[in-house]
Design a protein around this motif. Structure first.
Motif, PDB file in Angstrom:
ATOM      1  N   ASP A  75       0.836  -1.202   0.000  1.00 25.65           N
ATOM      2  CA  ASP A  75       0.000   0.000   0.000  1.00 25.65           C
ATOM      3  C   ASP A  75       0.877   1.261   0.000  1.00 25.65           C
ATOM      4  O   ASP A  75       1.703   1.467   0.894  1.00 25.65           O
ATOM      5  N   TYR A  76       0.690   2.106  -1.018  1.00 23.17           N
ATOM      6  CA  TYR A  76       1.557   3.288  -1.144  1.00 23.17           C
ATOM      7  C   TYR A  76       1.396   4.267   0.015  1.00 23.17           C
ATOM      8  O   TYR A  76       2.313   5.035   0.309  1.00 23.17           O
ATOM      9  N   HIS A  77       0.256   4.237   0.690  1.00 24.42           N
ATOM     10  CA  HIS A  77       0.111   5.122   1.857  1.00 24.42           C
ATOM     11  C   HIS A  77       1.152   4.758   2.917  1.00 24.42           C
ATOM     12  O   HIS A  77       1.765   5.628   3.536  1.00 24.42           O
ATOM     13  N   LEU A  78       1.341   3.443   3.102  1.00 25.63           N
ATOM     14  CA  LEU A  78       2.305   2.973   4.109  1.00 25.63           C
ATOM     15  C   LEU A  78       3.729   3.274   3.652  1.00 25.63           C
ATOM     16  O   LEU A  78       4.559   3.756   4.421  1.00 25.63           O
ATOM     17  N   VAL A  79       3.987   2.986   2.372  1.00 31.97           N
ATOM     18  CA  VAL A  79       5.350   3.161   1.845  1.00 31.97           C
ATOM     19  C   VAL A  79       5.743   4.642   1.873  1.00 31.97           C
ATOM     20  O   VAL A  79       6.811   5.015   2.388  1.00 31.97           O
ATOM     21  N   LEU A  80       4.866   5.484   1.333  1.00 33.62           N
ATOM     22  CA  LEU A  80       5.199   6.912   1.301  1.00 33.62           C
ATOM     23  C   LEU A  80       5.241   7.488   2.711  1.00 33.62           C
ATOM     24  O   LEU A  80       6.053   8.365   3.015  1.00 33.62           O
ATOM     25  N   GLY A  81       4.366   6.983   3.580  1.00 39.88           N
ATOM     26  CA  GLY A  81       4.388   7.452   4.969  1.00 39.88           C
ATOM     27  C   GLY A  81       5.769   7.247   5.578  1.00 39.88           C
ATOM     28  O   GLY A  81       6.347   8.164   6.175  1.00 39.88           O
ATOM     29  N   ARG A  82       6.338   6.059   5.372  1.00 40.31           N
ATOM     30  CA  ARG A  82       7.681   5.768   5.927  1.00 40.31           C
ATOM     31  C   ARG A  82       8.751   6.617   5.258  1.00 40.31           C
ATOM     32  O   ARG A  82       9.609   7.196   5.902  1.00 40.31           O
ATOM     33  N   ARG A  83       8.682   6.697   3.950  1.00 47.26           N
ATOM     34  CA  ARG A  83       9.748   7.389   3.208  1.00 47.26           C
ATOM     35  C   ARG A  83       9.681   8.910   3.422  1.00 47.26           C
ATOM     36  O   ARG A  83      10.704   9.577   3.498  1.00 47.26           O
ATOM     37  N   LEU A  84       8.485   9.447   3.525  1.00 45.56           N
ATOM     38  CA  LEU A  84       8.369  10.887   3.798  1.00 45.56           C
ATOM     39  C   LEU A  84       8.823  11.195   5.225  1.00 45.56           C
ATOM     40  O   LEU A  84       9.424  12.240   5.486  1.00 45.56           O
ATOM     41  N   GLU A  85       8.542  10.259   6.150  1.00 50.68           N
ATOM     42  CA  GLU A  85       9.007  10.463   7.535  1.00 50.68           C
ATOM     43  C   GLU A  85      10.532  10.518   7.588  1.00 50.68           C
ATOM     44  O   GLU A  85      11.104  11.242   8.396  1.00 50.68           O
ATOM     45  N   GLN A  86      11.159   9.733   6.721  1.00 50.23           N
ATOM     46  CA  GLN A  86      12.626   9.747   6.643  1.00 50.23           C
ATOM     47  C   GLN A  86      13.121  11.146   6.231  1.00 50.23           C
ATOM     48  O   GLN A  86      14.076  11.671   6.802  1.00 50.23           O
TER      49      GLN A  86
ATOM     50  N   VAL B  70       3.957   7.361 -10.936  1.00 45.85           N
ATOM     51  CA  VAL B  70       4.556   7.882  -9.697  1.00 45.85           C
ATOM     52  C   VAL B  70       3.446   8.213  -8.698  1.00 45.85           C
ATOM     53  O   VAL B  70       2.337   8.595  -9.081  1.00 45.85           O
ATOM     54  N   PHE B  71       3.765   8.045  -7.437  1.00 43.17           N
ATOM     55  CA  PHE B  71       2.891   8.515  -6.361  1.00 43.17           C
ATOM     56  C   PHE B  71       3.445   9.843  -5.863  1.00 43.17           C
ATOM     57  O   PHE B  71       4.666  10.006  -5.745  1.00 43.17           O
ATOM     58  N   LEU B  72       2.533  10.756  -5.532  1.00 42.99           N
ATOM     59  CA  LEU B  72       2.963  12.044  -4.980  1.00 42.99           C
ATOM     60  C   LEU B  72       2.772  12.049  -3.468  1.00 42.99           C
ATOM     61  O   LEU B  72       1.736  11.595  -2.963  1.00 42.99           O
ATOM     62  N   GLY B  73       3.766  12.542  -2.768  1.00 48.42           N
ATOM     63  CA  GLY B  73       3.656  12.718  -1.320  1.00 48.42           C
ATOM     64  C   GLY B  73       4.049  14.146  -0.981  1.00 48.42           C
ATOM     65  O   GLY B  73       4.790  14.792  -1.737  1.00 48.42           O
ATOM     66  N   THR B  74       3.541  14.659   0.122  1.00 44.43           N
ATOM     67  CA  THR B  74       3.813  16.061   0.473  1.00 44.43           C
ATOM     68  C   THR B  74       4.346  16.185   1.898  1.00 44.43           C
ATOM     69  O   THR B  74       4.094  15.329   2.751  1.00 44.43           O
ATOM     70  N   ILE B  75       5.062  17.264   2.124  1.00 44.57           N
ATOM     71  CA  ILE B  75       5.488  17.640   3.477  1.00 44.57           C
ATOM     72  C   ILE B  75       5.141  19.117   3.657  1.00 44.57           C
ATOM     73  O   ILE B  75       5.537  19.964   2.858  1.00 44.57           O
ATOM     74  N   LEU B  76       4.381  19.355   4.685  1.00 48.29           N
ATOM     75  CA  LEU B  76       3.968  20.715   5.012  1.00 48.29           C
ATOM     76  C   LEU B  76       4.913  21.256   6.069  1.00 48.29           C
ATOM     77  O   LEU B  76       5.232  20.544   7.037  1.00 48.29           O
ATOM     78  N   THR B  77       5.353  22.499   5.914  1.00 50.89           N
ATOM     79  CA  THR B  77       6.286  23.043   6.906  1.00 50.89           C
ATOM     80  C   THR B  77       6.067  24.540   7.127  1.00 50.89           C
ATOM     81  O   THR B  77       5.589  25.245   6.222  1.00 50.89           O
TER      82      THR B  77
ATOM     83  N   ARG C 279      -8.030  -8.171   7.086  1.00 51.08           N
ATOM     84  CA  ARG C 279      -6.838  -8.683   7.792  1.00 51.08           C
ATOM     85  C   ARG C 279      -5.849  -9.261   6.783  1.00 51.08           C
ATOM     86  O   ARG C 279      -4.661  -8.965   6.811  1.00 51.08           O
ATOM     87  N   GLN C 280      -6.366 -10.073   5.858  1.00 51.48           N
ATOM     88  CA  GLN C 280      -5.491 -10.750   4.897  1.00 51.48           C
ATOM     89  C   GLN C 280      -4.781  -9.774   3.962  1.00 51.48           C
ATOM     90  O   GLN C 280      -3.626  -9.983   3.594  1.00 51.48           O
ATOM     91  N   TYR C 281      -5.496  -8.711   3.590  1.00 51.14           N
ATOM     92  CA  TYR C 281      -4.921  -7.768   2.620  1.00 51.14           C
ATOM     93  C   TYR C 281      -4.641  -6.396   3.262  1.00 51.14           C
ATOM     94  O   TYR C 281      -4.706  -5.364   2.598  1.00 51.14           O
ATOM     95  N   ALA C 282      -4.301  -6.424   4.532  1.00 51.65           N
ATOM     96  CA  ALA C 282      -4.132  -5.167   5.284  1.00 51.65           C
ATOM     97  C   ALA C 282      -3.075  -4.251   4.676  1.00 51.65           C
ATOM     98  O   ALA C 282      -3.149  -3.040   4.813  1.00 51.65           O
ATOM     99  N   ARG C 283      -2.092  -4.826   4.015  1.00 47.49           N
ATOM    100  CA  ARG C 283      -1.000  -4.011   3.477  1.00 47.49           C
ATOM    101  C   ARG C 283      -1.153  -3.747   1.984  1.00 47.49           C
ATOM    102  O   ARG C 283      -0.190  -3.422   1.293  1.00 47.49           O
ATOM    103  N   ARG C 284      -2.381  -3.896   1.479  1.00 49.39           N
ATOM    104  CA  ARG C 284      -2.652  -3.650   0.059  1.00 49.39           C
ATOM    105  C   ARG C 284      -3.591  -2.452  -0.078  1.00 49.39           C
ATOM    106  O   ARG C 284      -4.580  -2.334   0.664  1.00 49.39           O
ATOM    107  N   ALA C 285      -3.312  -1.607  -1.051  1.00 42.00           N
ATOM    108  CA  ALA C 285      -4.091  -0.374  -1.204  1.00 42.00           C
ATOM    109  C   ALA C 285      -5.549  -0.646  -1.579  1.00 42.00           C
ATOM    110  O   ALA C 285      -6.403   0.208  -1.372  1.00 42.00           O
TER     111      ALA C 285
END
Ligand code: SF4
Ligand code: SF4
Length: 286
Positions: free
Chosen positions: A67-78, A130-137, A250-256
């Motif tokens: 799920d790209y929400h999870l992936v981008l969440g981690r990578r944007l947090e980095q 591509v997926f777009l992710g944002t950081i607000l500052t 539960r089975q597909y929890a990590r799928r978008a």
């Protein structure tokens, strides 16, 4: 800054002054932005590639990996962690499809990729995959945009010609006619929409306009392992039939594709198999 985004796996990034996004914000979104990040000044936008080839399947290319929400969440947090280390008195808030920031408008203003007539951002060499992710500052940063010009050849309308529902016009994408929206709706579909889903090669999402785009013909494969490994390309009605909604989630929890529950997918698969649509969403837990 380049290093931070590169290390997080972004293919491109940019910055835009929040003031430039005002025309795209309703009063509610503007208030949400300032609640999330008081005194917000800048939106950073990153583009993360997801193309992993086109193995046969009935799930849209974007939802075959994690799920790209999870992936981008981690990578944007980095990226946020790196920025906090450099600017400890400032706030950085990541968002991926769950933020009031209008991502496409922010990418345009920040100069991240170019706008395609299909309404998506084109970021060579990854095309529009591509997926777009944002950081607000609340940090003031120089704007890196806006984008120079479209990459669409003047007479190209391949995306519009490929769209089976007429959702794509010169005015852009009419979301309510798009199969990406139709396949995700809950409940019974009106007859015309049901027929369109039945004819679609995908039971979740739609790739037809993107597959037709010349910029995607030789799209580079994503280097991000979350979108290249453990891919799930297809689902069948037989696989979903025994599952309760809870078991499905539960089975597909990590799928978008799991966010709407089992109902829309079961209905779409049933339409394709031309059986009676299953209306109910919940069954006893298995
Ligand atoms: S995703 Fe499919 S239905 Fe939506 S605009 Fe593109 S081709 Fe048309
Ligand atoms: S198919 Fe042609 S018109 Fe559509 S986004 Fe791609 S280049 Fe632009």
């Amino acid at each position: 800054m380049n290093q931070l985004w590169k290390a997080a796996g972004a293919a491109a990034w940019g910055a835009a002054a929040l003031g430039g996004l005002q025309p795209f914000l309703g009063p509610e979104a503007a208030e949400q932005l300032h609640t999330l990040c008081p005194g917000a000044q800048t939106v950073l936008v990153g583009a993360f590639p997801y193309y992993a080839g086109q193995a046969p399947g009935n799930l849209s290319l974007y939802c075959r990996g994690e799920d790209y929400h999870l992936v981008l969440g981690r990578r944007l947090e980095q990226v946020c962690a790196g920025l906090r280390a450099r600017h400890p008195s400032h706030t950085f808030v990541a968002g991926a499809d769950n933020s009031p920031v209008p991502e496409l408008a922010a990418a345009e203003l920040a100069g991240v990729g170019c706008r395609g007539r299909h309404g998506l951002r084109i970021v060579p060499p990854y095309g529009s995959y591509v997926f777009l992710g944002t950081i607000l500052t609340d940090l003031v940063l120089p704007s890196t945009g806006p984008s120079a010009e479209t990459l669409c050849p003047p007479h190209c309308r391949a995306c519009q010609a490929a769209c089976p529902t007429g959702a794509l016009t010169e005015q852009g994408c009419e979301v309510t006619r798009c199969l990406s929206d139709l396949t995700q709706r809950k409940g019974p579909l009106p007859p015309e929409a049901a027929e369109q889903v039945r004819r679609s090669p995908t039971v979740w999402g739609c790739d037809l306009c993107q597959k037709a785009c010349p910029h995607n013909q030789a799209a580079a494969l994503t280097p991000l392992p979350e979108f290249r490994e453990d891919l799930l390309c297809s689902l069948t009605l037989a696989e979903l039939e025994p599952l309760s909604n809870k078991a499905f989630r539960r089975q597909y929890a990590r799928r978008a594709f799991s966010w709407r529950g089992i109902g829309p997918l079961r209905r779409n698969l049933a339409l394709k198999e031309e059986t009676a649509p299953a209306e109910e969403e919940d069954r006893p837990s298995s």
